[in-house]
Design an enzyme around this catalytic site. Structure first.
Site, mmCIF file in Angstrom:
data_model
loop_
_atom_site.group_PDB
_atom_site.id
_atom_site.type_symbol
_atom_site.label_atom_id
_atom_site.label_comp_id
_atom_site.label_asym_id
_atom_site.label_seq_id
_atom_site.Cartn_x
_atom_site.Cartn_y
_atom_site.Cartn_z
ATOM 1 N N LYS A 114 42.652 39.382 45.558
ATOM 2 C CA LYS A 114 42.351 38.002 45.918
ATOM 3 C C LYS A 114 41.282 37.455 44.969
ATOM 4 C CE LYS A 114 44.923 37.101 49.566
ATOM 5 N NZ LYS A 114 45.833 35.939 49.657
ATOM 6 N N ASP A 145 46.076 36.772 43.369
ATOM 7 C CA ASP A 145 46.495 35.696 44.265
ATOM 8 C C ASP A 145 45.337 34.722 44.429
ATOM 9 O OD1 ASP A 145 47.574 34.043 46.164
ATOM 10 O OD2 ASP A 145 47.630 35.544 47.766
ATOM 11 N N GLU A 171 49.958 34.929 41.507
ATOM 12 C CA GLU A 171 50.538 34.286 42.683
ATOM 13 C C GLU A 171 49.853 32.961 42.996
ATOM 14 O OE1 GLU A 171 50.995 35.273 47.450
ATOM 15 O OE2 GLU A 171 51.138 36.923 46.004
ATOM 16 N N ASP A 196 54.288 31.036 46.378
ATOM 17 C CA ASP A 196 54.131 31.365 47.794
ATOM 18 C C ASP A 196 54.066 30.070 48.598
ATOM 19 O OD1 ASP A 196 53.448 32.255 50.316
ATOM 20 O OD2 ASP A 196 51.465 32.966 49.775
ATOM 21 N N LYS A 222 57.716 35.377 53.125
ATOM 22 C CA LYS A 222 56.975 35.793 54.321
ATOM 23 C C LYS A 222 57.828 35.455 55.519
ATOM 24 C CE LYS A 222 52.422 35.462 52.184
ATOM 25 N NZ LYS A 222 51.080 34.863 52.188
#
Length: 336
Positions: A114, A145, A171, A196, A222
């Site tokens: 992250k 991400d 991402e 995403d 997801k």
């Protein structure tokens, strides 16, 4: 939206139980995760949209929960594999804590880091990625991400700064409307972009999937945010991109839903983001869905432990809040 008949609302609410799962490390700005467990007639299911999501977005999560809990095996997408390779997830922690966190996922060869955390700097991001590379060694894969945290110029600068560590993909570094511009700036660099939020937060996921190949190289799927296993599978087919199945910080029940989706995809070239059970200090089952020593998780249903449910159960006010949310989301699904 669902593509299948809805069970009566009373059946959905009958034994819905809200649990609060403490996290080992702060993630997405929270230290615990609230989820609703639903003992469907086919299997246990989960409804756990983030608290800030409106009813339209959250209704997709309810569609996924109902599909998984109420649909017989024969009507769900058939698995083509029984184990799923997963990545470790590295929250926006100081670099000196990286090894301790990653040691909880032995055997994984991919780490998602992250970055772009509010209040942190590029120096923090680089240090965290460098520590992840040290832990993995030269042959592991690193992906980052940013959750739409950068402008196009900022993203280019950070990606250049991290190039020496080798990035499998980046991402959602920028807002959905800026992904195409960033992709053009990165042409010829070999850096892949993964979408995403551009898919799961779109008001029209079908249209977003149809145009995804023009702005990204990888589709992040997801299962709850996209409306269920069947819906996510069809969106992946429409997108026509290599896919990674990721979690939304669910309990092991929710992770089992994601694992079923990953198992059903015909092409699964990347490790999936379904190792997030390692972030939970407590789970609802005695057999949590965690990476084994080979860096994979099993594709299986999860049976919660009633004693754990009771111990982790939220108070009456939170149960009432979630029941009201389910009622509103059910109304959205019924209207559609």
């Amino acid at each position: 939206m669902t593509g299948f008949p809805l069970p009566p609302l009373d059946a959905v609410l009958a034994a819905a139980t809200v649990v609060r799962l403490p996290l080992r490390t702060r993630f997405r700005g929270v230290t615990e995760r609230e989820v609703v467990l639903l003992p469907g007639p086919e299997r246990w299911s989960e409804f756990s949209p983030f608290l800030e999501y409106d009813d339209t977005l959250a209704s997709r999560w309810l569609a996924a929960a109902i599909e998984y809990g109420w649909t017989p095996d024969a009507a769900l997408a058939a698995p083509v594999r029984d184990r799923i390779p997963v990545n470790a997830i590295l929250p926006a922690i100081p670099a000196e804590q990286v090894a301790e966190v990653l040691d909880r996922t032995p055997g994984v060869r991919t780490v998602k880091v992250k970055v772009a955390e509010p209040g942190q700097s590029l120096t923090d991001d680089v240090a965290r990625v460098a520590a992840a590379r040290d832990w993995l060694g030269a042959d592991g894969a690193i992906r980052i991400d940013a959750n739409q945290g950068w402008t196009v110029n900022e993203a280019v600068r950070v990606i250049e700064a991290l190039a020496e560590y080798g990035l499998e993909y980046v991402e959602q570094p920028v807002a959905a409307e800026d992904l195409g511009a960033l992709r053009a700036r990165l042409a010829g660099t070999g850096v892949r972009l993964a979408a995403d939020e551009a898919l799961r937060l779109s008001p029209d996921p079908d249209a977003a999937a149809d145009g995804l190949a023009a702005i990204a190289d990888v589709a992040i799927l997801k299962v709850q945010p996209l409306g269920g296993i069947t819906r996510a599978s069809r969106l992946a087919e429409r997108a026509g991109l290599p896919a990674t199945v990721s979690s939304a910080l669910e309990s092991s029940v929710g992770l089992a839903m994601g694992a079923h989706l990953a198992a059903a995809l015909p092409n699964l070239p990347f490790a999936c983001g379904l190792g997030t059970g390692a972030l939970l200090a407590e789970d609802v089952t005695d057999e949590p869905l965690l990476p084994d020593g080979d860096g994979t998780i099993a594709v299986r249903e999860v049976q919660p432990n009633p004693d754990r449910i009771q111990t982790l159960s939220a108070d009456r006010a939170r149960h009432d809040w979630w029941r009201a949310r389910i009622e509103r989301c059910y109304a959205v699904l019924s209207a559609s």
